[in-house]
Design an enzyme around this catalytic site. Structure first.
Site, mmCIF file in Angstrom:
data_model
loop_
_atom_site.group_PDB
_atom_site.id
_atom_site.type_symbol
_atom_site.label_atom_id
_atom_site.label_comp_id
_atom_site.label_asym_id
_atom_site.label_seq_id
_atom_site.Cartn_x
_atom_site.Cartn_y
_atom_site.Cartn_z
ATOM 1 N N LYS A 190 29.986 36.647 44.438
ATOM 2 C CA LYS A 190 30.819 37.859 44.567
ATOM 3 C C LYS A 190 32.297 37.527 44.318
ATOM 4 O O LYS A 190 33.031 38.303 43.696
ATOM 5 C CB LYS A 190 30.628 38.473 45.964
ATOM 6 C CG LYS A 190 31.605 39.606 46.309
ATOM 7 C CD LYS A 190 31.411 40.797 45.398
ATOM 8 C CE LYS A 190 32.191 42.052 45.658
ATOM 9 N NZ LYS A 190 33.427 42.118 46.301
ATOM 10 N N HIS A 193 32.738 37.173 40.684
ATOM 11 C CA HIS A 193 32.698 38.544 40.136
ATOM 12 C C HIS A 193 34.094 39.164 40.211
ATOM 13 O O HIS A 193 34.593 39.735 39.243
ATOM 14 C CB HIS A 193 31.683 39.389 40.925
ATOM 15 C CG HIS A 193 31.831 40.867 40.746
ATOM 16 N ND1 HIS A 193 32.836 41.594 41.360
ATOM 17 C CD2 HIS A 193 31.139 41.753 40.010
ATOM 18 C CE1 HIS A 193 32.740 42.857 41.011
ATOM 19 N NE2 HIS A 193 31.721 42.990 40.191
ATOM 20 N N ASN A 194 34.726 39.035 41.357
ATOM 21 C CA ASN A 194 36.057 39.632 41.518
ATOM 22 C C ASN A 194 37.089 38.938 40.636
ATOM 23 O O ASN A 194 37.976 39.588 40.091
ATOM 24 C CB ASN A 194 36.498 39.561 42.983
ATOM 25 C CG ASN A 194 35.811 40.615 43.824
ATOM 26 O OD1 ASN A 194 34.710 41.053 43.508
ATOM 27 N ND2 ASN A 194 36.438 41.028 44.909
ATOM 28 N N GLU A 197 36.669 40.246 37.331
ATOM 29 C CA GLU A 197 37.210 41.626 37.354
ATOM 30 C C GLU A 197 38.731 41.603 37.096
ATOM 31 O O GLU A 197 39.246 42.428 36.340
ATOM 32 C CB GLU A 197 36.884 42.224 38.719
ATOM 33 C CG GLU A 197 37.298 43.641 38.954
ATOM 34 C CD GLU A 197 36.999 44.042 40.408
ATOM 35 O OE1 GLU A 197 35.858 43.857 40.873
ATOM 36 O OE2 GLU A 197 37.925 44.520 41.090
HETATM 37 P P1 NAP Z 1 37.946 49.693 56.726
HETATM 38 O O1 NAP Z 1 37.604 51.055 56.257
HETATM 39 O O2 NAP Z 1 39.378 49.314 56.847
HETATM 40 O O3 NAP Z 1 37.228 49.471 58.146
HETATM 41 C C1 NAP Z 1 37.416 48.290 58.844
HETATM 42 C C2 NAP Z 1 36.353 48.140 59.916
HETATM 43 O O4 NAP Z 1 36.512 46.858 60.501
HETATM 44 C C3 NAP Z 1 36.446 49.158 61.023
HETATM 45 O O5 NAP Z 1 35.144 49.530 61.388
HETATM 46 C C4 NAP Z 1 37.141 48.358 62.139
HETATM 47 O O6 NAP Z 1 36.819 48.812 63.436
HETATM 48 C C5 NAP Z 1 36.537 47.014 61.923
HETATM 49 N N1 NAP Z 1 37.278 45.931 62.553
HETATM 50 C C6 NAP Z 1 38.496 45.461 62.181
HETATM 51 N N2 NAP Z 1 38.854 44.440 62.985
HETATM 52 C C7 NAP Z 1 37.854 44.268 63.879
HETATM 53 C C8 NAP Z 1 37.622 43.365 64.950
HETATM 54 N N3 NAP Z 1 38.521 42.412 65.253
HETATM 55 N N4 NAP Z 1 36.473 43.472 65.641
HETATM 56 C C9 NAP Z 1 35.571 44.407 65.318
HETATM 57 N N5 NAP Z 1 35.710 45.289 64.316
HETATM 58 C C10 NAP Z 1 36.846 45.216 63.598
HETATM 59 O O7 NAP Z 1 37.272 48.553 55.811
HETATM 60 P P2 NAP Z 1 36.276 48.689 54.555
HETATM 61 O O8 NAP Z 1 37.051 49.099 53.344
HETATM 62 O O9 NAP Z 1 35.079 49.467 54.954
HETATM 63 O O10 NAP Z 1 35.887 47.154 54.317
HETATM 64 C C11 NAP Z 1 34.949 46.485 55.135
HETATM 65 C C12 NAP Z 1 34.573 45.188 54.444
HETATM 66 O O11 NAP Z 1 34.016 45.481 53.164
HETATM 67 C C13 NAP Z 1 35.745 44.251 54.176
HETATM 68 O O12 NAP Z 1 35.329 42.917 54.340
HETATM 69 C C14 NAP Z 1 36.066 44.511 52.716
HETATM 70 O O13 NAP Z 1 36.714 43.438 52.089
HETATM 71 C C15 NAP Z 1 34.671 44.741 52.155
HETATM 72 N N6 NAP Z 1 34.607 45.474 50.890
HETATM 73 C C16 NAP Z 1 35.359 46.571 50.687
HETATM 74 C C17 NAP Z 1 35.278 47.255 49.477
HETATM 75 C C18 NAP Z 1 36.069 48.499 49.247
HETATM 76 O O14 NAP Z 1 36.058 49.009 48.104
HETATM 77 N N7 NAP Z 1 36.737 49.049 50.262
HETATM 78 C C19 NAP Z 1 34.393 46.811 48.494
HETATM 79 C C20 NAP Z 1 33.601 45.698 48.743
HETATM 80 C C21 NAP Z 1 33.716 45.041 49.942
HETATM 81 P P3 NAP Z 1 37.804 49.780 64.278
HETATM 82 O O15 NAP Z 1 37.427 51.169 63.834
HETATM 83 O O16 NAP Z 1 37.461 49.530 65.679
HETATM 84 O O17 NAP Z 1 39.203 49.422 63.912
#
Ligand code: NAP
Length: 484
Positions: A190, A193-194, A197
């Protein structure tokens, strides 16, 4: 809270982290018939999710980790979808506390592969499986079908595979998900991949810039060129959205939106990780590195400001055959793209050797054909190349790609030469051509570097005419010849 506590053990799988990605992944699983437990650190987010989507399919909400885990049918599968780093560690440790031997923790976030290797060992010591699974496709992909790149043990894939394959994107009926390899292999692939990208986006941006600067075309005119290119072997999600981005007009000013956007490209770090690892493995991923550095250069505001005073001394002739130039740029884009992918696959190959992964490169290309950001017609050709020869030492030397590169080289050289003469910065077009010339060179000046190294550091060298390792007592400037 506005939902009831879960009945014990009613969910097939659980997603912890109801952010953008987690909630969409949970909805995708549930839509595909899996009873899905949902949980989040702040319980309000789970309540909000249930309020919006609770009626869509079978979700089992929870107020805390203990409830979340007890709602899963054994052997339990708990997906973590939170920020990479400390957040993932915190959630993993809390999950593990409530799990039993044989249960599976899956990290679908963008974690660094070496963290995944460490977490797998930590879980394994507790009798748990840990799977680092790369997920690509953004929020839409998570909801409607991402490309999924799981690592971990083959046994954990036996349990997870059917669910992940069901929710992944499909191309020609085939799921964009495969068991990539053990421990960190999924997150590694992955990461690359990035990195690819980054390079793919940069070569598209360079083509746009050449058409804009050398032909004086408007964003709308360039959009039509990209839309036409999307019907050629360049056909891909990134080319398609480029046309859309260029077509967008700002409602307030009537100006193409791209002309109003500040020209500083941001980054979240996966390009940097790819380049850092490539340096560790000594794999030249010049296209990915240049693309990552180009984002840095675009953001070097003070330096850019200070350099504006240079005259540049660029040539100022105009292109006379516009159609021919557009086709040259298309071919330069295609050739540079092949180099970027070839280098990315070199990195995967070297990593597999170094970290002990058995990675099937044809399968990696196959699962990138759909669902992910770099999805493209081109990836079908890469799949076929590795199917033709699973030991292929260099992707761009595959018969299909070699013929295409050979055909593109004259155009590629014309474009890079024109860009250099006219001061249009094309870091990936140019460095990819340089890399191509380095690989095909009969002899490189590296021989001289070996001589220099042996001179000042007695680092030794090998010779072309006999076996062995040699060191010479080199003549130093000014030293009488007889002393040498
Ligand atoms: P997001 O919308 O910012 O949500 C973050 C989540 O992480 C929330 O549920 C938050 O909980 C939780 N969190 C943060 N710190 C925490 C902690 N210390 N303990 C427990 N929970 C915690 O993030 P997202 O965009 O869905 O991304 C999630 C993951 O997917 C990341 O690793 C990101 O790199 C990956 N990802 C994202 C994309 C994309 O396009 N966005 C694509 C591929 C992969 P609270 O609500 O309690 O704050």
């Amino acid at each position: 809270m506005s939902f009831n506590s879960p009945q014990p053990a009613t969910a097939d799988i659980g997603v912890y982290g109801m952010g953008v990605m987690g909630s969409n992944l949970a909805r995708n699983l549930a839509r595909n018939g899996y009873r899905t437990a949902v949980g989040n650190r702040s319980v309000e987010r789970t309540a909000d999710f249930m309020g919006k989507h609770g009626e869509e399919a079978v979700f089992v909400p929870s107020h805390n980790m203990a409830e979340f885990i007890s709602s899963l049918e054994p052997p339990r599968v708990g997906i973590i979808m939170v920020q990479a780093g400390a957040a993932t560690d915190a959630v993993m440790e809390s999950m593990a506390e409530h799990m039993e031997a044989g249960d599976i923790i899956v990290d679908c976030g963008n974690s660094l592969f070496s963290d995944t290797v460490r977490r797998e060992a930590w879980c394994s010591a507790r009798g748990l499986h840990f799977v680092g699974a790369g997920v690509s496709g953004g929020e839409e992909g998570a909801l409607w079908g991402p490309s999924i790149m799981p690592g971990g043990t083959p046994e954990s894939y036996d349990r997870l595979g059917p669910m992940f394959e069901a929710i992944s994107a499909k191309v020609d009926g085939e799921p964009c998900c495969t068991h990539v390899g053990t421990d960190g292999a999924g997150h590694f692939v992955k990461m690359v991949h990035n990195g690819i990208e980054y390079a793919d986006m940069q070569v598209i941006a360079e083509a746009y810039d050449l058409l804009k600067q050398r032909l004086g075309l408007s964003a709308g005119e360039i959009a039509e060129i990209f839309a036409a290119w999307n019907e050629t072997e360049l056909g891909s999600y990134l080319i398609e959205i480029t046309a859309e981005v260029l077509r967008q007009v700002d409602a307030e000013t009537g100006t193409p939106l791209v002309d109003l956007i500040v020209d500083r490209a941001s980054q979240k770090g996966t390009g940097k990780w790819t380049v850092q690892n490539a340096l560790d493995l000594a794999v030249p991923v010049t296209a990915i590195a240049e693309a990552t550095m180009a984002r840095g250069a675009s953001s070097a505001t003070e330096q850019r400001q200070a350099a504006r005073t240079f005259a540049g001394h660029t040539a100022n002739d105009e292109i006379t055959n516009k159609e021919a130039f557009i086709e040259d740029v298309r071919q330069a884009l295609y050739a540079s793209k092949i180099v970027a992918y070839s280098q990315g696959f070199d990195q995967i190959t070297e990593a597999a050797k170094t970290y002990g992964w058995d990675i099937n490169r044809a399968n990696v290309a196959r699962i990138w054909r759909g669902g992910c950001i770099i999805r493209a017609v081109f990836l079908g050709d890469i799949t076929e190349a590795y199917e033709r020869n699973s030991e292929l030492p260099l992707l761009m030397a595959d018969e299909n790609f070699a013929a295409k590169i050979d055909a593109a080289v004259p155009a590629w050289r014309r474009v890079v030469a024109d860009a250099v003469l006219h001061g249009v910065p094309t870091p990936v077009f140019s460095s990819s051509l340089v890399y191509f010339d380095m690989l095909r060179a009969k002899r490189l000046p590296a021989a001289l570097i070996q001589g220099q190294r042996d001179f000042f550091g007695a680092h030794t060298y090998q010779r072309t005419d006999k076996e062995g390792t040699f060191h010479t007592f080199w003549a130093e400037p000014g030293r009488p010849e007889e002393e040498a």
